[in-house]
Scaffold this active site. Structure first.
Site, PDB file in Angstrom:
ATOM      1  N   CYS A 112       0.865  -1.341   0.145  1.00 45.31           N
ATOM      2  CA  CYS A 112       0.018   0.023  -0.082  1.00 45.31           C
ATOM      3  C   CYS A 112       1.045   1.172  -0.051  1.00 45.31           C
ATOM      4  O   CYS A 112       1.865   1.266   0.603  1.00 45.31           O
ATOM      5  CB  CYS A 112      -0.781   0.027   1.236  1.00 45.31           C
ATOM      6  SG  CYS A 112      -2.074   1.637   1.418  1.00 45.31           S
ATOM      7  N   CYS A 113       0.660   2.176  -0.817  1.00 48.62           N
ATOM      8  CA  CYS A 113       1.229   3.333  -0.887  1.00 48.62           C
ATOM      9  C   CYS A 113       2.799   3.247  -1.111  1.00 48.62           C
ATOM     10  O   CYS A 113       3.649   3.959  -0.616  1.00 48.62           O
ATOM     11  CB  CYS A 113       0.984   4.146   0.321  1.00 48.62           C
ATOM     12  SG  CYS A 113      -0.666   4.681   0.508  1.00 48.62           S
ATOM     13  N   GLY A 114       3.121   2.289  -1.848  1.00 53.24           N
ATOM     14  CA  GLY A 114       4.642   1.844  -2.109  1.00 53.24           C
ATOM     15  C   GLY A 114       5.219   1.248  -1.009  1.00 53.24           C
ATOM     16  O   GLY A 114       6.516   0.988  -0.880  1.00 53.24           O
TER      17      GLY A 114
END
Length: 273
Positions: A112-114
């Site tokens: 998630c989100c990198g």
């Protein structure tokens, strides 16, 4: 009707008092009840859990939601609980896919989100939600909620063997549930919120035990933004809390507390400790 969360057991108590010798006396002690229940979903055996036999309907709905079997209470057409034989029968409005059985114990990696986010079970990836809560509360409110939780549990005070969890507003406890298993206590709150169709985004969980990764994941499945505890966290729990947007507050004891993740929800300048 649910069984009682406590039972009575004969105890022989031995004590030693320096300078006065020892003593032995017998009495009936209150202990935490523990019962196994096997879930059968759409006629198929799904899982067996061990729990405190109280608030069983809420626990059943919460467990099924936590495992990714249902998303809402309406997904269950019928629920029957056989307390004497230890079975919980759930008939769903739809089919139970084979993947729900195959993936329950499969460990996966999500992202998630990198950022790499490690989950123990596939169901965690499917059901843990990133919090978007805008709730803010003051340190005195955190201390008060933990005090209210501790004072609310007569069963814990009688047995010393139960975990307690509560859904809260910043000022009051909405629902308190207890169980021998910390995950069960939180599942009961999840079931409570599903059956009551509660919007939990701006609610809080106050919890009596350690902030483990499992507890943070359960809070994320509940959808709350703040998790309060009187105990210590683990590093994985805090990594998950950071990634999932959950404010984790631990060591809430006396007049102090530690804020570990997302401190923006704690209004330090609006209330001193």
């Amino acid at each position: 009707m649910n069984r009682q969360p406590t039972a009575s057991w004969p105890v022989a108590k031995f004590t030693v008092d320096e300078g006065r010798g020892s003593s032995l006396f017998e009495y009936e002690d209150a202990i935490a009840a523990e019962t196994p229940f096997t879930f059968r979903v759409n006629g198929r055996e799904f899982a067996t859990i061990v729990c405190t036999p109280a608030d069983l309907e809420e626990m059943a709905y919460g467990f099924l939601a936590s495992e990714g079997v249902i998303r809402a209470a309406a997904d269950v057409r019928r629920l029957d609980i056989d307390e004497d034989r230890g079975f919980i029968y759930a008939e769903l409005t739809g089919e139970l896919p084979d993947s729900a059985l195959a993936d329950t114990s499969k460990r996966v990696i999500g992202s998630c989100c990198g950022k790499s986010r490690q989950f123990y079970l596939a169901s965690d990836r499917a059901t843990a939600r990133t919090s978007t809560s805008r709730i803010r509360l003051t340190p005195p409110q955190c201390l008060s909620l933990m005090r209210q939780l501790q004072e609310s549990s007569a069963d814990f005070q009688a047995t010393g063997g139960l975990h307690n969890a509560a859904l809260c507003t910043p000022d009051a406890l909405l629902a308190v549930r207890s169980d021998i298993g910390r995950h069960n206590a939180l599942d009961k709150l999840l079931g409570y919120s599903l059956l009551g169709k509660l919007n939990t985004r701006d609610l809080i969980v106050a919890f009596s035990g350690r902030l483990s990764s499992e507890v943070v994941l359960k809070a994320a499945k509940l959808g709350v933004g703040v998790l309060l505890s009187k105990s210590a966290p683990t590093d994985l729990a805090l990594e998950l809390g950071q990634d999932l947007g959950v404010t984790c507050v631990g060591f809430i004891r006396g007049g102090s507390m530690n804020v570990y993740t997302h401190p923006e929800r704690i209004a330090f300048h609006e209330g001193g400790v």
